[in-house]
Design a protein around this motif. Structure first.
Motif, PDB file in Angstrom:
ATOM      1  N   THR A 290       0.839  -1.192   0.000  1.00 45.12           N
ATOM      2  CA  THR A 290       0.000   0.000   0.000  1.00 45.12           C
ATOM      3  C   THR A 290       0.873   1.240   0.000  1.00 45.12           C
ATOM      4  O   THR A 290       2.081   1.163   0.246  1.00 45.12           O
ATOM      5  CB  THR A 290      -0.916   0.039   1.230  1.00 45.12           C
ATOM      6  N   ARG A 291       0.235   2.378  -0.240  1.00 45.21           N
ATOM      7  CA  ARG A 291       0.973   3.642  -0.172  1.00 45.21           C
ATOM      8  C   ARG A 291       1.590   3.828   1.220  1.00 45.21           C
ATOM      9  O   ARG A 291       2.756   4.220   1.353  1.00 45.21           O
ATOM     10  CB  ARG A 291       0.027   4.804  -0.492  1.00 45.21           C
ATOM     11  N   ALA A 292       0.784   3.554   2.260  1.00 40.47           N
ATOM     12  CA  ALA A 292       1.282   3.712   3.631  1.00 40.47           C
ATOM     13  C   ALA A 292       2.494   2.817   3.874  1.00 40.47           C
ATOM     14  O   ALA A 292       3.471   3.231   4.526  1.00 40.47           O
ATOM     15  CB  ALA A 292       0.178   3.412   4.628  1.00 40.47           C
ATOM     16  N   ASP A 293       2.454   1.596   3.366  1.00 42.22           N
ATOM     17  CA  ASP A 293       3.599   0.690   3.523  1.00 42.22           C
ATOM     18  C   ASP A 293       4.834   1.251   2.825  1.00 42.22           C
ATOM     19  O   ASP A 293       5.954   1.195   3.355  1.00 42.22           O
ATOM     20  CB  ASP A 293       3.273  -0.690   2.941  1.00 42.22           C
ATOM     21  N   THR A 294       4.635   1.785   1.629  1.00 42.75           N
ATOM     22  CA  THR A 294       5.759   2.332   0.867  1.00 42.75           C
ATOM     23  C   THR A 294       6.391   3.516   1.584  1.00 42.75           C
ATOM     24  O   THR A 294       7.624   3.614   1.698  1.00 42.75           O
ATOM     25  CB  THR A 294       5.294   2.751  -0.541  1.00 42.75           C
TER      26      THR A 294
ATOM     27  N   LEU B  19      -6.269   0.837  10.288  1.00 43.20           N
ATOM     28  CA  LEU B  19      -6.919   1.967   9.638  1.00 43.20           C
ATOM     29  C   LEU B  19      -6.474   2.065   8.183  1.00 43.20           C
ATOM     30  O   LEU B  19      -5.280   2.005   7.881  1.00 43.20           O
ATOM     31  CB  LEU B  19      -6.585   3.268  10.370  1.00 43.20           C
ATOM     32  N   ALA B  20      -7.413   2.226   7.282  1.00 42.69           N
ATOM     33  CA  ALA B  20      -7.099   2.387   5.862  1.00 42.69           C
ATOM     34  C   ALA B  20      -6.849   3.864   5.585  1.00 42.69           C
ATOM     35  O   ALA B  20      -7.793   4.644   5.423  1.00 42.69           O
ATOM     36  CB  ALA B  20      -8.231   1.858   5.000  1.00 42.69           C
ATOM     37  N   VAL B  21      -5.601   4.269   5.564  1.00 39.88           N
ATOM     38  CA  VAL B  21      -5.262   5.671   5.315  1.00 39.88           C
ATOM     39  C   VAL B  21      -4.786   5.808   3.870  1.00 39.88           C
ATOM     40  O   VAL B  21      -3.936   5.058   3.417  1.00 39.88           O
ATOM     41  CB  VAL B  21      -4.192   6.183   6.307  1.00 39.88           C
TER      42      VAL B  21
ATOM     43  N   LEU C 117       1.861   6.627  11.055  1.00 39.17           N
ATOM     44  CA  LEU C 117       1.680   5.475  10.174  1.00 39.17           C
ATOM     45  C   LEU C 117       1.685   4.168  10.969  1.00 39.17           C
ATOM     46  O   LEU C 117       0.927   3.237  10.651  1.00 39.17           O
ATOM     47  CB  LEU C 117       2.764   5.461   9.101  1.00 39.17           C
ATOM     48  N   ALA C 118       2.529   4.089  12.000  1.00 36.61           N
ATOM     49  CA  ALA C 118       2.552   2.893  12.839  1.00 36.61           C
ATOM     50  C   ALA C 118       1.244   2.745  13.604  1.00 36.61           C
ATOM     51  O   ALA C 118       0.693   1.638  13.736  1.00 36.61           O
ATOM     52  CB  ALA C 118       3.734   2.954  13.804  1.00 36.61           C
ATOM     53  N   HIS C 119       0.726   3.854  14.112  1.00 39.06           N
ATOM     54  CA  HIS C 119      -0.549   3.854  14.833  1.00 39.06           C
ATOM     55  C   HIS C 119      -1.677   3.363  13.927  1.00 39.06           C
ATOM     56  O   HIS C 119      -2.517   2.538  14.327  1.00 39.06           O
ATOM     57  CB  HIS C 119      -0.830   5.273  15.328  1.00 39.06           C
TER      58      HIS C 119
END
Length: 242
Positions: free
Chosen positions: A93-97, A198-200, A190-192
């Motif tokens: 995902t974007r958040a993972d990247t 949560l899908a951010v 992002l960790a939270h």
């Protein structure tokens, strides 16, 4: 005012851009021939235009482009650009990247990080400057956004799309990028979000989930996100005019 820390830009570029698929190019599949960030605009990959937009502000010390582990196109697309590092750390995902890029880019907790979409090559220098100027002394950080001008409808259920209601547009803003936060805060946000499932879809929403209110900095229509096949022609026209 606190001393100015380093400014590092992260460009997540690990996706394929399925919505930008042009069926005329590949009638047998609804996927682009190549990831949309490498589609050409004015003879250069869209990713290169987006990175160059960030490099126009000398306060940004480095632009980190986070691509997929199997990406073989980024090197050529970014060749010759100064202050650019390409990291094969794209996630699911974007958040993972962005999380992976934060872990590998060497940013300290107090450094500022600007995250910018690879599909927004029309970022004007004045908007980038305004965001940085506004956020450097802000306790949270902020993002580029546009007040919503159109009437917003919600869709009901059923096979045929029909209006379920109208949303008052007063106070509504359409988020753009860059989005600028301290590296330590962004890592925590992002960790939270990840721990709570949560899908951010952007960095600001992760920060909001901590109970914080990012600052809004007015953007511009030319900074729209290239998403649909017809968007490429419009963006190319806008780039020709700049």
């Amino acid at each position: 005012m606190r001393p100015i820390s380093r400014l590092i830009a992260i460009v997540p570029a690990g996706g394929v851009g399925a919505r930008a698929a042009d069926p005329a190019q590949d009638p047998a599949a609804c996927a682009p021939v190549q990831p949309k960030q490498y589609r050409l605009l004015r003879g250069q990959p869209m990713l290169r235009h987006a990175v160059q937009a960030l490099l126009r502000d000398d306060r940004i010390g480095q632009v980190v482009v986070a691509v997929g582990p199997d990406d073989t196109l980024a090197g050529a697309a970014l060749a010759g650009l100064p202050r650019v590092a390409c990291l094969p750390c794209g996630g699911a995902t974007r958040a993972d990247t962005v999380t992976n890029a934060l872990a590998r880019c060497g940013a300290e907790a107090d450094d500022w990080v600007l995250v910018h979409d690879a599909a927004r090559p029309g970022l004007p220098p004045a908007v980038l400057q305004a965001l940085i100027d506004a956020c450097l002394d802000d306790e949270v950080g902020g993002l580029v956004a546009m007040p919503v001008a159109d009437t917003i409808k919600t869709q009901g259920g059923g096979a045929v799309p029909r209006v379920a209601g109208t949303v008052p547009r007063d106070g509504l803003w359409q988020a753009q990028t860059p989005q600028m936060f301290r590296a330590g805060l962004l890592r925590r946000a992002l960790a939270h979000a990840a721990v709570r499932g949560l899908a951010v879809t952007d960095e600001a929403s992760a920060v909001e989930a901590l109970g914080l209110a990012p600052r809004l900095v007015a953007g511009t229509l030319s900074n729209f996100k290239v998403t649909w096949p017809q968007d490429f022609a419009l963006m190319e026209k806008l780039l020709d005019e700049t």
